[in-house]
Scaffold this motif. Structure first.
Motif, PDB file in Angstrom:
ATOM      1  N   GLU A  57       0.828  -1.219   0.000  1.00  0.00           N
ATOM      2  CA  GLU A  57       0.000   0.000   0.000  1.00  0.00           C
ATOM      3  C   GLU A  57       0.859   1.264   0.000  1.00  0.00           C
ATOM      4  O   GLU A  57       0.595   2.213  -0.742  1.00  0.00           O
ATOM      5  CB  GLU A  57      -0.951   0.010   1.205  1.00  0.00           C
ATOM      6  N   THR A  58       1.876   1.300   0.871  1.00  0.00           N
ATOM      7  CA  THR A  58       2.696   2.511   0.946  1.00  0.00           C
ATOM      8  C   THR A  58       3.527   2.699  -0.310  1.00  0.00           C
ATOM      9  O   THR A  58       3.739   3.822  -0.760  1.00  0.00           O
ATOM     10  CB  THR A  58       3.597   2.492   2.195  1.00  0.00           C
ATOM     11  N   VAL A 159      -4.293   3.143   4.400  1.00  0.00           N
ATOM     12  CA  VAL A 159      -5.180   2.077   4.867  1.00  0.00           C
ATOM     13  C   VAL A 159      -6.095   1.632   3.735  1.00  0.00           C
ATOM     14  O   VAL A 159      -6.693   2.465   3.042  1.00  0.00           O
ATOM     15  CB  VAL A 159      -6.014   2.564   6.065  1.00  0.00           C
ATOM     16  N   ASN A 160      -6.212   0.319   3.532  1.00  0.00           N
ATOM     17  CA  ASN A 160      -7.136  -0.178   2.509  1.00  0.00           C
ATOM     18  C   ASN A 160      -8.487  -0.533   3.135  1.00  0.00           C
ATOM     19  O   ASN A 160      -8.662  -0.463   4.350  1.00  0.00           O
ATOM     20  CB  ASN A 160      -6.528  -1.379   1.768  1.00  0.00           C
ATOM     21  N   ARG A 161      -9.430  -0.924   2.297  1.00  0.00           N
ATOM     22  CA  ARG A 161     -10.788  -1.162   2.794  1.00  0.00           C
ATOM     23  C   ARG A 161     -10.866  -2.393   3.698  1.00  0.00           C
ATOM     24  O   ARG A 161     -11.651  -2.417   4.646  1.00  0.00           O
ATOM     25  CB  ARG A 161     -11.771  -1.311   1.634  1.00  0.00           C
ATOM     26  N   THR A 162     -10.081  -3.407   3.426  1.00  0.00           N
ATOM     27  CA  THR A 162     -10.072  -4.587   4.278  1.00  0.00           C
ATOM     28  C   THR A 162      -9.640  -4.203   5.686  1.00  0.00           C
ATOM     29  O   THR A 162     -10.295  -4.574   6.677  1.00  0.00           O
ATOM     30  CB  THR A 162      -9.113  -5.657   3.719  1.00  0.00           C
ATOM     31  N   GLN A 163      -8.553  -3.470   5.793  1.00  0.00           N
ATOM     32  CA  GLN A 163      -8.084  -2.998   7.097  1.00  0.00           C
ATOM     33  C   GLN A 163      -9.116  -2.101   7.763  1.00  0.00           C
ATOM     34  O   GLN A 163      -9.346  -2.193   8.972  1.00  0.00           O
ATOM     35  CB  GLN A 163      -6.764  -2.234   6.933  1.00  0.00           C
ATOM     36  N   SER A 168      -8.222  -3.081  11.411  1.00  0.00           N
ATOM     37  CA  SER A 168      -6.806  -3.448  11.501  1.00  0.00           C
ATOM     38  C   SER A 168      -5.924  -2.206  11.391  1.00  0.00           C
ATOM     39  O   SER A 168      -5.043  -2.111  10.533  1.00  0.00           O
ATOM     40  CB  SER A 168      -6.454  -4.457  10.402  1.00  0.00           C
ATOM     41  N   PHE A 169      -6.192  -1.254  12.252  1.00  0.00           N
ATOM     42  CA  PHE A 169      -5.406  -0.029  12.299  1.00  0.00           C
ATOM     43  C   PHE A 169      -5.610   0.590  13.677  1.00  0.00           C
ATOM     44  O   PHE A 169      -6.538   0.215  14.408  1.00  0.00           O
ATOM     45  CB  PHE A 169      -5.839   0.950  11.199  1.00  0.00           C
ATOM     46  N   THR A 170      -4.750   1.515  14.029  1.00  0.00           N
ATOM     47  CA  THR A 170      -4.850   2.203  15.312  1.00  0.00           C
ATOM     48  C   THR A 170      -5.684   3.463  15.166  1.00  0.00           C
ATOM     49  O   THR A 170      -5.438   4.267  14.255  1.00  0.00           O
ATOM     50  CB  THR A 170      -3.440   2.569  15.832  1.00  0.00           C
ATOM     51  N   LYS A 171      -6.644   3.603  16.044  1.00  0.00           N
ATOM     52  CA  LYS A 171      -7.445   4.832  16.031  1.00  0.00           C
ATOM     53  C   LYS A 171      -6.526   6.035  16.248  1.00  0.00           C
ATOM     54  O   LYS A 171      -5.672   6.031  17.130  1.00  0.00           O
ATOM     55  CB  LYS A 171      -8.495   4.785  17.142  1.00  0.00           C
ATOM     56  N   HIS A 172      -6.688   7.059  15.397  1.00  0.00           N
ATOM     57  CA  HIS A 172      -5.849   8.260  15.425  1.00  0.00           C
ATOM     58  C   HIS A 172      -4.390   7.933  15.091  1.00  0.00           C
ATOM     59  O   HIS A 172      -3.485   8.679  15.443  1.00  0.00           O
ATOM     60  CB  HIS A 172      -5.922   8.969  16.784  1.00  0.00           C
ATOM     61  N   SER A 184     -11.362   2.739  -0.195  1.00  0.00           N
ATOM     62  CA  SER A 184     -12.489   2.117  -0.901  1.00  0.00           C
ATOM     63  C   SER A 184     -12.073   0.863  -1.662  1.00  0.00           C
ATOM     64  O   SER A 184     -12.904   0.249  -2.335  1.00  0.00           O
ATOM     65  CB  SER A 184     -13.124   3.114  -1.885  1.00  0.00           C
ATOM     66  N   LEU A 185     -10.794   0.494  -1.558  1.00  0.00           N
ATOM     67  CA  LEU A 185     -10.289  -0.666  -2.291  1.00  0.00           C
ATOM     68  C   LEU A 185      -9.861  -1.762  -1.323  1.00  0.00           C
ATOM     69  O   LEU A 185      -9.085  -1.513  -0.391  1.00  0.00           O
ATOM     70  CB  LEU A 185      -9.082  -0.272  -3.147  1.00  0.00           C
ATOM     71  N   PHE A 186     -10.356  -2.976  -1.557  1.00  0.00           N
ATOM     72  CA  PHE A 186      -9.956  -4.099  -0.727  1.00  0.00           C
ATOM     73  C   PHE A 186      -8.505  -4.469  -0.999  1.00  0.00           C
ATOM     74  O   PHE A 186      -7.936  -4.124  -2.041  1.00  0.00           O
ATOM     75  CB  PHE A 186     -10.873  -5.302  -0.987  1.00  0.00           C
ATOM     76  N   ARG A 187      -7.922  -5.192  -0.051  1.00  0.00           N
ATOM     77  CA  ARG A 187      -6.520  -5.601  -0.170  1.00  0.00           C
ATOM     78  C   ARG A 187      -6.260  -6.303  -1.499  1.00  0.00           C
ATOM     79  O   ARG A 187      -5.266  -6.026  -2.176  1.00  0.00           O
ATOM     80  CB  ARG A 187      -6.181  -6.541   0.994  1.00  0.00           C
TER      81      ARG A 187
END
Length: 281
Positions: A57-58, A159-163, A168-172, A184-187
């Protein structure tokens, strides 16, 4: 991003419901750089900043950033904290070098140690991995915004849509950005897009999430291929298909669909704005 999300919803999809067709990928290759270019122009910004973690992703975000504003106006930040991040960091730096963008390595271990000492109540990473990993995600966000603020840049989130749907990410943390081109795109769709762009596979780390943001992976926990996870989420969340139908279409046990639905529900708070008296219903 509402209008842009709408345009992605109209992408041609294959029988499995994912935007991985040649036509869809061609449209994404045109739209996503334009999306970033428009964000920069609308904000009156000079450049873009991308946190690089060795993941697909990055790497793809940095690639599109270069296409949007040029390599001289993109900064990549590599932000490891532990020795276990060394191989990942080298991959991230290789991506930056291949794109010809300015990049910096920020070693966050001393920053994390100072933070923990200042806050108190923790003896280090082994004390509370959840708190430590969340703190690292937020420190990376703070570092990225500091660079952005001092260079009149916008922060590109990856971040992708699956995450996003599975939390699967940290808030803030990872969602702290000025734009999220892949939300809007899945992994599976992001990986297909990376292949279409020609991103070297040896320069990315295959992972169900961000290599620098470890934690429990819902996609891995259910024990089915990532593409099936994406198909289930697309059917149930985006198209409102019921559990039994989604299970039948993907060939999995209904309990698997239910587990993913529960995971989405349990992490809903990560996708909401902070609750206010008016919204706390």
């Amino acid at each position: 991003m509402a209008d842009f999300d709408g345009s992605l919803a109209e992408l041609p999809r294959g029988p499995e419901g994912l935007a991985t067709t040649d036509d869809a990928l061609a449209r994404l290759r045109e739209r996503l750089p334009r999306f970033l270019e428009e964000r920069v122009a609308n904000a009156g910004a000079d450049r873009l900043v991308v946190g690089l973690d060795g993941g697909v992703e990055t790497a793809l975000a940095a690639t599109f950033a270069v296409e949007a504003v040029g390599r001289d106006r993109v900064t990549g930040l590599v932000m490891p904290a532990f020795l276990s991040h060394e191989a990942i960091s080298r991959n991230a730096e290789a991506i930056a070098t291949s794109l010809g963008i300015e990049h910096r390595r920020l070693q966050l271990q001393p920053v994390l140690a100072a933070f923990q000492e200042t806050v108190g109540g923790s003896d280090g990473p082994a004390d509370d991995l959840v708190a430590t990993n969340n703190a690292l995600s937020r420190l990376r966000m703070a570092c990225t915004y500091y660079v952005a603020n001092t260079t009149n840049a916008l922060v590109v989130g990856t971040v992708n849509r699956t995450q996003f749907l599975l939390g699967s990410f940290t808030k803030h943390g990872e969602t702290g950005a000025d734009c999220l081109p892949f939300v809007s795109l899945f992994r599976t769709e992001v990986e297909a897009l990376a292949r279409a762009v020609g991103l070297p596979e040896e320069l990315t780390v295959e992972t169900s999430g961000s290599p620098l943001h470890p934690g429990e992976s819902p996609a891995a926990a259910v024990g089915v291929p990532p593409e099936i996870v994406d198909r289930i989420l697309g059917a149930c969340v985006d198209r409102g298909v019921d559990t039994a139908t989604a299970a039948e279409r993907t060939g999995v046990d209904p309990s698997t669909v239910e587990r993913l639905a529960e995971w989405c529900d349990r992490t809903r708070h990560k996708r909401r704005y902070p609750v206010t008296p008016a919204t706390d219903t």
